[in-house]
Scaffold this active site. Structure first.
Site, PDB file in Angstrom:
ATOM      1  N   ASP A  14      40.170  34.972  39.186  1.00 31.17           N
ATOM      2  CA  ASP A  14      40.679  36.006  38.263  1.00 31.17           C
ATOM      3  C   ASP A  14      41.751  35.496  37.315  1.00 31.17           C
ATOM      4  O   ASP A  14      42.637  36.247  36.885  1.00 31.17           O
ATOM      5  CB  ASP A  14      41.220  37.217  39.061  1.00 31.17           C
ATOM      6  CG  ASP A  14      40.168  37.788  39.983  1.00 31.17           C
ATOM      7  OD1 ASP A  14      38.985  37.698  39.639  1.00 31.17           O
ATOM      8  OD2 ASP A  14      40.539  38.314  41.049  1.00 31.17           O
ATOM      9  N   LYS A  17      38.884  33.475  33.372  1.00 31.43           N
ATOM     10  CA  LYS A  17      37.798  32.555  32.991  1.00 31.43           C
ATOM     11  C   LYS A  17      36.834  33.197  31.994  1.00 31.43           C
ATOM     12  O   LYS A  17      36.389  32.549  31.047  1.00 31.43           O
ATOM     13  CB  LYS A  17      37.012  32.107  34.243  1.00 31.43           C
ATOM     14  CG  LYS A  17      37.858  31.294  35.224  1.00 31.43           C
ATOM     15  CD  LYS A  17      37.086  30.991  36.490  1.00 31.43           C
ATOM     16  CE  LYS A  17      36.821  32.177  37.353  1.00 31.43           C
ATOM     17  NZ  LYS A  17      38.005  32.830  37.944  1.00 31.43           N
ATOM     18  N   GLY A  41      33.804  38.290  38.993  1.00 30.99           N
ATOM     19  CA  GLY A  41      33.887  39.368  38.007  1.00 30.99           C
ATOM     20  C   GLY A  41      34.650  38.803  36.829  1.00 30.99           C
ATOM     21  O   GLY A  41      35.847  38.576  36.921  1.00 30.99           O
ATOM     22  N   HIS A  42      33.943  38.485  35.751  1.00 24.79           N
ATOM     23  CA  HIS A  42      34.566  37.826  34.595  1.00 24.79           C
ATOM     24  C   HIS A  42      34.646  38.827  33.447  1.00 24.79           C
ATOM     25  O   HIS A  42      33.629  39.277  32.932  1.00 24.79           O
ATOM     26  CB  HIS A  42      33.753  36.592  34.195  1.00 24.79           C
ATOM     27  CG  HIS A  42      33.777  35.521  35.250  1.00 24.79           C
ATOM     28  ND1 HIS A  42      33.128  34.322  35.118  1.00 24.79           N
ATOM     29  CD2 HIS A  42      34.383  35.473  36.459  1.00 24.79           C
ATOM     30  CE1 HIS A  42      33.339  33.578  36.204  1.00 24.79           C
ATOM     31  NE2 HIS A  42      34.082  34.266  37.035  1.00 24.79           N
ATOM     32  N   GLN A 223      35.356  31.882  40.758  1.00 27.16           N
ATOM     33  CA  GLN A 223      36.460  31.806  41.724  1.00 27.16           C
ATOM     34  C   GLN A 223      37.503  30.798  41.231  1.00 27.16           C
ATOM     35  O   GLN A 223      37.673  30.652  40.043  1.00 27.16           O
ATOM     36  CB  GLN A 223      35.958  31.443  43.136  1.00 27.16           C
ATOM     37  CG  GLN A 223      35.125  32.543  43.801  1.00 27.16           C
ATOM     38  CD  GLN A 223      33.685  32.580  43.350  1.00 27.16           C
ATOM     39  OE1 GLN A 223      32.991  31.596  43.400  1.00 27.16           O
ATOM     40  NE2 GLN A 223      33.214  33.745  42.920  1.00 27.16           N
TER      41      GLN A 223
HETATM   42  P1  GDP Z   1      38.144  35.883  35.729  1.00 23.82           P
HETATM   43  O1  GDP Z   1      37.471  36.262  36.999  1.00 23.82           O
HETATM   44  O2  GDP Z   1      38.832  34.574  35.827  1.00 23.82           O
HETATM   45  O3  GDP Z   1      37.221  35.946  34.529  1.00 23.82           O
HETATM   46  O4  GDP Z   1      39.287  36.973  35.485  1.00 23.82           O
HETATM   47  P2  GDP Z   1      39.127  38.568  35.642  1.00 23.82           P
HETATM   48  O5  GDP Z   1      38.347  39.071  34.486  1.00 23.82           O
HETATM   49  O6  GDP Z   1      38.655  38.926  36.993  1.00 23.82           O
HETATM   50  O7  GDP Z   1      40.654  39.021  35.590  1.00 23.82           O
HETATM   51  C1  GDP Z   1      41.467  38.739  34.514  1.00 23.82           C
HETATM   52  C2  GDP Z   1      41.983  40.080  33.952  1.00 23.82           C
HETATM   53  O8  GDP Z   1      43.063  39.833  33.090  1.00 23.82           O
HETATM   54  C3  GDP Z   1      40.946  40.816  33.138  1.00 23.82           C
HETATM   55  O9  GDP Z   1      41.165  42.188  33.245  1.00 23.82           O
HETATM   56  C4  GDP Z   1      41.253  40.339  31.712  1.00 23.82           C
HETATM   57  O10 GDP Z   1      40.855  41.263  30.735  1.00 23.82           O
HETATM   58  C5  GDP Z   1      42.743  40.222  31.760  1.00 23.82           C
HETATM   59  N1  GDP Z   1      43.326  39.162  30.906  1.00 23.82           N
HETATM   60  C6  GDP Z   1      42.821  37.933  30.621  1.00 23.82           C
HETATM   61  N2  GDP Z   1      43.709  37.205  29.918  1.00 23.82           N
HETATM   62  C7  GDP Z   1      44.797  37.995  29.775  1.00 23.82           C
HETATM   63  C8  GDP Z   1      46.088  37.794  29.155  1.00 23.82           C
HETATM   64  O11 GDP Z   1      46.407  36.737  28.630  1.00 23.82           O
HETATM   65  N3  GDP Z   1      46.966  38.824  29.230  1.00 23.82           N
HETATM   66  C9  GDP Z   1      46.672  40.002  29.835  1.00 23.82           C
HETATM   67  N4  GDP Z   1      47.590  40.957  29.855  1.00 23.82           N
HETATM   68  N5  GDP Z   1      45.467  40.228  30.414  1.00 23.82           N
HETATM   69  C10 GDP Z   1      44.565  39.236  30.391  1.00 23.82           C
HETATM   70  P1  IMO Z   2      36.191  35.316  39.994  1.00 23.16           P
HETATM   71  O1  IMO Z   2      35.076  34.405  39.536  1.00 23.16           O
HETATM   72  C1  IMO Z   2      38.952  36.437  43.151  1.00 23.16           C
HETATM   73  C2  IMO Z   2      37.547  35.956  47.270  1.00 23.16           C
HETATM   74  C3  IMO Z   2      37.358  37.219  48.073  1.00 23.16           C
HETATM   75  C4  IMO Z   2      37.659  36.695  49.467  1.00 23.16           C
HETATM   76  C5  IMO Z   2      37.052  35.299  49.445  1.00 23.16           C
HETATM   77  C6  IMO Z   2      35.650  35.221  50.020  1.00 23.16           C
HETATM   78  O2  IMO Z   2      36.137  36.669  39.403  1.00 23.16           O
HETATM   79  O3  IMO Z   2      37.504  34.655  39.840  1.00 23.16           O
HETATM   80  P2  IMO Z   2      33.252  36.005  49.170  1.00 23.16           P
HETATM   81  O4  IMO Z   2      32.789  37.301  48.602  1.00 23.16           O
HETATM   82  O5  IMO Z   2      33.091  34.847  48.256  1.00 23.16           O
HETATM   83  O6  IMO Z   2      32.688  35.745  50.534  1.00 23.16           O
HETATM   84  O7  IMO Z   2      34.847  36.208  49.417  1.00 23.16           O
HETATM   85  O8  IMO Z   2      37.031  34.918  48.087  1.00 23.16           O
HETATM   86  N1  IMO Z   2      36.818  35.926  45.985  1.00 23.16           N
HETATM   87  C7  IMO Z   2      37.395  36.084  44.786  1.00 23.16           C
HETATM   88  N2  IMO Z   2      38.676  36.369  44.462  1.00 23.16           N
HETATM   89  N3  IMO Z   2      38.040  36.210  42.179  1.00 23.16           N
HETATM   90  C8  IMO Z   2      36.761  35.904  42.482  1.00 23.16           C
HETATM   91  O9  IMO Z   2      35.878  35.540  41.543  1.00 23.16           O
HETATM   92  C9  IMO Z   2      36.378  35.870  43.847  1.00 23.16           C
HETATM   93  N4  IMO Z   2      35.228  35.635  44.496  1.00 23.16           N
HETATM   94  C10 IMO Z   2      35.506  35.658  45.794  1.00 23.16           C
HETATM   95  O10 IMO Z   2      38.253  38.225  47.675  1.00 23.16           O
HETATM   96  O11 IMO Z   2      39.049  36.546  49.634  1.00 23.16           O
HETATM   97 MG    MG Z   3      37.416  37.880  38.336  1.00 25.03          MG
END
Ligand code: GDP
Ligand code: IMO
Ligand code: MG
Length: 421
Positions: A14, A17, A41-42, A223
């Site tokens: 998170d 990415k 979840g991207h 991840q």
């Molecule tokens: P990912 O799994 O690495 O793609 O990240 P996620 O999408 O799960 O979580 C990142 C969250 O932060 C999302 O809700 C993005 O919209 C938000 N986000 C990404 N970059 C920034 C930033 O620079 N500032 C803020 N405030 N939010 C951001």
């Molecule tokens: P993105 O790509 C954050 C965490 C789960 C749990 C552990 C194992 O959005 O960054 P799993 O479902 O893989 O068996 O869970 O890994 N986890 C993540 N945490 N971002 C993710 O993906 C994750 N994918 C798995 O919360 O701790």
């Molecule tokens: Mg994510």
């Protein structure tokens, strides 16, 4: 020779990415996911719209970009179908630029059930899995019992499915009703029709041909390195290699063909699910990070645990991945803070160390360096020259500590809220 660049998470996932890939995609011909599955979840935001992708590479909104789901990914056809429908509702035509590796394994209808059973049995020790069936699917892959996307092109696929399920007959017999396995199987077999609308490829050949033809490829990780099956806080990890080497095995690319390793890190840390988190904050500050940073899971909606930036861990993952540049995200979340802290050492058993201990039950006491806050909104900044001095000093401290330059700073969730450094 043009090399393949890799973008991956440097923390517990998170890091941003999805946004990072979306911002960089105009410079690439291909975006290819190399591991993980719908546990990811991207999030992408542009033109006032927010979209979360789980299985589909984050270059999908750029029509000219080929998107590949690599052999290292585990695909749940049911979640895939939902994602495709979501994209089509937005006017995207994913059948035009999305290809799927025949060698990618599938998450079968009983895998999420097995995930749930395993977590229930673990009780207090549960991993906090996303319950998407990731571990059971990778376990069947390693156990040589898995089914791959290419298998659905074979006439005897149904028989193969029943054979794969057979080994779990005894455990499934007690839970299949509770989890409606029969209904899940019907939905699964229907969802295969959506998968069949897409081009299945022998992706290792295709990817290497693209490289030979000087196409620019960005490999997208899921991840983060601290969740890596080998180097994360095992067993509180995911089930794939999230490190840079995962791009080689998850796409069939030789190591010498990799170029830049773009690591993405938040300016603080979050973790969702259980496991060690040395800099976790349980106070008001942790609450502020969660609230201002909207730190709730993109896949499960769970509140994320929050804490200060851990430079000991960051240095470790820079080493493992050979990170050549860092994208720093979400510093804007700390805009109002008087000071920010970064962990530069651990105290373990009374001794200072810069290494992560093997035993995950070891008590780690973080040693912090306090840095003055910038107390200015970063969100409207678009040029490096306009960045506040205090923020630049904070960035310099990180760069000097991990010995890698910060190439971009993300100052908000939108595509446009990005500053090249
Ligand atoms: P990912 O799994 O690495 O793609 O990240 P996620 O999408 O799960 O979580 C990142 C969250 O932060 C999302 O809700 C993005 O919209 C938000 N986000 C990404 N970059 C920034 C930033 O620079 N500032 C803020 N405030 N939010 C951001
Ligand atoms: P993105 O790509 C954050 C965490 C789960 C749990 C552990 C194992 O959005 O960054 P799993 O479902 O893989 O068996 O869970 O890994 N986890 C993540 N945490 N971002 C993710 O993906 C994750 N994918 C798995 O919360 O701790
Ligand atoms: Mg994510």
């Amino acid at each position: 020779m043009i090399k393949v660049n890799v973008l991956l998470g440097l923390q517990w996932g998170d890091e941003g990415k999805g946004k990072g890939v979306d911002v960089l995609t105009p410079d690439y011909d291909v975006v290819a996911r190399f591991q993980g599955g719908p546990n990811a979840g991207h999030s992408l935001e542009f033109n006032g719209m927010k979209h979360v992708l789980h299985l589909i590479p984050s270059g999908i909104f750029h029509e000219q970009c080929i998107n590949i789901i690599g052999n290292g990914v585990v695909i749940d056809p049911v979640i895939f179908k939902k994602e495709i429908e979501g994209l089509r509702a937005l006017g995207v035509k994913p059948e035009k630029n999305l290809k799927i590796s025949r060698k990618a394994h599938m998450i079968l209808p009983f895998h999420p059930l097995l995930d749930a059973v395993s977590e229930t049995l673990k009780g207090e020790q549960k991993i906090g899995s996303t319950l998407k069936g990731i571990a059971p699917a990778y376990r069947d892959k390693a156990g040589r019992d898995g089914l791959r996307v290419g298998d659905i092109e074979l006439n005897d696929f149904k028989a193969r499915y029943l054979a794969a399920r057979k080994q779990y007959d005894s455990v499934l017999s007690s839970v299949s009703d509770t989890y409606n396995l029969t209904e899940r199987e019907e939905i699964f077999f229907k969802a295969l029709d959506t998968l069949r609308e897409f081009e299945f490829i022998d992706s290792e050949y295709e990817v290497n041909e693209l490289i030979d033809n000087n196409k620019r490829i960005l490999a997208e990780g899921a991840q983060g390195t601290l969740l890596d099956i080998d180097f994360g806080s095992y067993p509180f990890v995911t089930s794939s290699n999230t490190i840079c080497g995962g791009a080689c095995t998850g796409l069939g690319i030789a190591p010498h063909r990799l170029g830049e390793v773009i690591g993405i890190a938040k300016a603080y840390c979050t973790r969702v699910g259980a496991g060690p988190f040395p800099t976790e904050l349980f106070d008001d500050m942790g609450q502020k990070l969660r609230e201002y940073g909207r730190e709730f899971g993109s896949t499960t909606g769970r509140p994320r645990r929050c804490g200060w930036l851990d430079l000991v861990a960051l240095k470790y993952v820079v080493m493992l991945n050979g990170v050549t540049q860092i994208i720093l995200t979400k510093a804007d979340v700390m805009d109002t803070f008087d000071e920010v802290k970064v962990c530069t050492k651990y105290i373990v058993n009374g001794k200072e160390t810069e290494r992560i201990p093997f035993d995950i039950t070891t008590k780690i006491e973080p040693v912090y360096k306090t840095i003055p806050g910038w107390k200015t909104s970063l969100s409207d900044v678009r040029k490096k020259e306009d960045m506040p001095k205090a923020f630049m000093e904070y960035v310099k401290f990180i760069e000097d500590f991990v010995k890698v330059p910060v190439s971009f700073v993300s100052v908000g969730p939108d595509r446009a809220e990005t500053v090249k450094m």
